[in-house]
Write an enzyme that holds these catalytic residues in place. Structure first.
Site, PDB file in Angstrom:
ATOM      1  N   CYS A 380       0.843  -1.191   0.000  1.00 19.63           N
ATOM      2  CA  CYS A 380       0.000   0.000   0.000  1.00 19.63           C
ATOM      3  C   CYS A 380       0.890   1.257   0.000  1.00 19.63           C
ATOM      4  O   CYS A 380       1.498   1.600  -0.999  1.00 19.63           O
ATOM      5  CB  CYS A 380      -0.970  -0.040   1.179  1.00 19.63           C
ATOM      6  SG  CYS A 380      -2.344   1.144   1.050  1.00 19.63           S
ATOM      7  N   HIS A 514      -3.608  -5.185   0.365  1.00 19.87           N
ATOM      8  CA  HIS A 514      -3.082  -5.713   1.618  1.00 19.87           C
ATOM      9  C   HIS A 514      -3.158  -7.245   1.618  1.00 19.87           C
ATOM     10  O   HIS A 514      -4.108  -7.825   2.158  1.00 19.87           O
ATOM     11  CB  HIS A 514      -3.860  -5.152   2.804  1.00 19.87           C
ATOM     12  CG  HIS A 514      -3.587  -3.711   3.076  1.00 19.87           C
ATOM     13  ND1 HIS A 514      -2.588  -3.282   3.930  1.00 19.87           N
ATOM     14  CD2 HIS A 514      -4.166  -2.584   2.588  1.00 19.87           C
ATOM     15  CE1 HIS A 514      -2.576  -1.958   3.962  1.00 19.87           C
ATOM     16  NE2 HIS A 514      -3.515  -1.509   3.152  1.00 19.87           N
ATOM     17  N   GLU A 516      -1.603  -9.349   3.335  1.00 20.59           N
ATOM     18  CA  GLU A 516      -1.505  -9.948   4.666  1.00 20.59           C
ATOM     19  C   GLU A 516      -2.858 -10.320   5.248  1.00 20.59           C
ATOM     20  O   GLU A 516      -2.965 -11.209   6.099  1.00 20.59           O
ATOM     21  CB  GLU A 516      -0.763  -9.005   5.627  1.00 20.59           C
ATOM     22  CG  GLU A 516      -1.502  -7.741   6.032  1.00 20.59           C
ATOM     23  CD  GLU A 516      -1.287  -6.564   5.097  1.00 20.59           C
ATOM     24  OE1 GLU A 516      -1.506  -5.419   5.538  1.00 20.59           O
ATOM     25  OE2 GLU A 516      -0.903  -6.790   3.937  1.00 20.59           O
TER      26      GLU A 516
END
Length: 542
Positions: A380, A514, A516
């Site tokens: 990001c 994102h 993750e």
């Protein structure tokens, strides 16, 4: 019909209700049950989207674009089930719903009160949409006795009467501290916490007791006697080396068996724990170690990067290595040469963030990784800073910046004003509200054939979760690609840059989304697995 498990906490906060709920969900799943986890948060924010990460930890984003509590990340990682907006609600949203109804006249002139209107709204949230599940695990945020949590506790008390018999069980998580001067564990804090809960009309069926050492049988009997809980239902929750040891530890202590027994399910289906055994084995028997530098701006509170930390560990699991994290406040690089900090690490990760503070340090970290050929992962904001670094130092755009930092003549990164969500055009203004107005949730992207990131995913079409208000300006693409920065992933309409990479670098990838948020111990995200693999290769060179 769904059965409900309500998880409350007492004595102190941060005992791990989220992990306990998630681990119990994993254990019930291992027995073949369909499980849903939900979180009731007592704070007055409508959602955590406008809260500082240093206040409340990371904001977890779901596929459907909800900004939620970080515990939903634990739920996803332990159960593999993707959470949705309806899995998290706050006091703020409850009251907003009620006030909207009152203004419309939905209450037909009635006096709107905490009981029954607030509690009914909470109960409706808890029981709605659970037809396809065997168990619904509902975690109540905060600590029993907190004034803001009282409506939620009252609502789950009422549900104990509203629901059919044997379909609601209460689990209370408490702390049993060790007093060094006395040389013993103390039961009194748990006794008082249970007394507080009983005074609110709830008698816990199971006590889950956190302790840093084994709880003697006599102390367990004492808790059983004074807290009016079966002796077998006093479950010790000891500290473990990794949160991914928790399902195995709780199973060994009999938590899942006791929960099912409380519902009258006996004998219960035998759990399949092989996957968790494999995870535990990889954690405790690594075949190597890599060091990753996280250059961020919220390093004072690790919960601000909770999903990121776990995803890096998952990448380690995929490669059978231990991942050691070096936390570096990005502002340090604005006063000091980054080389001494970064020369011995095997990978550099620059995570998401908001605002100008620390941005120049992140740009310097990206430059170090590019020039020294160190694996770099920009997520990001970390991707945006890598692009600005390329614009300044490769494309010669000296004033390259982001409009997030103020007016600029070279907005290499700019505020997003419109984008497609499915077939609908979403629009925003720079002066609009902050809450819930970013590009949120899962969006598709198309990856360039032959790019590194396509090889990592094994597919040209992906879907990932976003949370950002600014985007790399497509107008600079041609000049940047001429300098070697490849725009390897774009939105399907070709307007929004989603990923960048350097083809001549061992591993340098920036992503606008994102990843993750979708990584799990039983299914590590391919980007994190590949990044740690690249770091492992780097460790052999350092």
């Amino acid at each position: 019909m769904a059965r409900y498990v309500f998880i409350t906490g007492g004595v102190v906060s941060s005992l791990g209700k989220g992990i306990a709920s998630a681990a119990l969900g994993a254990l019930l799943q291992a027995r073949g049950y369909r499980v849903r986890l939900r979180k009731l948060d007592p704070y007055l924010n409508v959602d955590p989207g406008t809260m500082s990460p240093t206040q409340h930890g990371e904001v977890f984003v779901t596929d459907d674009g909800a900004e939620t509590d970080l515990d939903l990340g634990h739920y996803e990682r332990f159960t593999g089930r993707s959470a949705v907006k309806a899995d998290n609600i706050t006091t703020g949203r409850i009251y907003k719903n009620i006030i909207d109804k009152e203004r419309r006249g939905d209450y037909l002139g009635a006096t709107v009160q905490v009981i029954p209107h607030v509690t009914n709204e909470i109960k409706n949230f808890v029981i709605d949409g659970n037809e396809d599940f065997d168990f619904v695990l509902c975690e109540i945020g905060g600590t029993v006795g907190d004034i803001e949590a009282m409506p939620f506790v009252e609502a789950i008390r009422q549900l104990g009467n509203d629901l059919p018999r044997n379909t609601a069980v209460y689990v209370h998580l408490t702390l049993m501290p060790f007093i060094a001067a006395a040389g013993e564990l103390k039961t009194k804090p748990t006794q008082h916490s249970v007394k507080e809960l009983q005074a609110m009309g709830i008698a816990p069926d199971i006590l889950l007791v956190r302790a840093d050492r084994p709880i003697p049988v006599e102390e367990r009997r004492k808790l059983s006697l004074f807290c009016n809980v079966r002796a077998s239902a006093v479950i010790q929750a000891l500290d473990v080396a990794s949160i991914y040891d928790v399902p195995m530890a709780y199973h060994k202590e009999g938590l899942d068996t006791e929960v099912l027994a409380a519902f009258g399910i006996d004998p219960a289906p035998h759990p399949r724990m092989q996957a968790w055994e494999e995870v535990s084995e990889r954690i405790h028997n690594p075949e190597g170690e890599v060091t990753i530098a996280i250059v961020g701006k919220y390093t004072g509170l690790k919960d601000a990067y909770k999903s990121l930390i776990e995803a890096l560990y998952h990448g380690g699991l995929a490669n059978r290595v231990r991942v050691k994290l070096e936390w570096i406040e990005s502002e340090v690089f604005e006063q000091e040469d980054p080389s001494p900090w970064l020369e011995k690490v095997h990978g550099i990760l620059v995570p998401g963030g908001f605002g100008e503070r620390g941005a120049e340090g992140k740009i310097l970290a990206a430059r170090f990784a590019r020039e020294r050929k160190v694996p770099y992962f920009g997520i990001c904001f970390g991707m945006q800073m890598a692009v600005i670094e390329a614009a300044r130092n490769l494309a010669g755009i000296d004033k390259a910046s982001s409009s997030e930092f103020g007016p600029t003549s070279e907005p290499v990164v700019g505020v997003m004003t419109e984008w497609l969500r499915g077939n609908e055009l979403e629009k925003r203004t720079a002066s609009g509200d902050l809450g819930g107005t970013m590009r949120l949730g899962a969006y598709p992207a198309r990856l360039k054939h032959g790019s590194l990131i396509e090889k990592v995913y094994g597919s040209a079409d992906i879907s990932e979760r976003h949370r950002h208000r600014y985007e790399v300006n497509i107008d600079y693409r041609e000049r940047l690609e001429a300098c070697g920065l490849d725009f390897a992933g774009m939105s399907p309409d070709g307007v929004l840059p989603e990923t960048v990479e350097y083809p001549d670098h061992p591993w340098f990838i920036g992503v606008q989304y994102h990843p993750e948020l979708k990584s799990r111990p039983l299914d590590p995200h391919p980007l994190f697995a590949s990044f740690i693999e690249a770091a492992l290769e780097q460790s052999r060179l350092v």
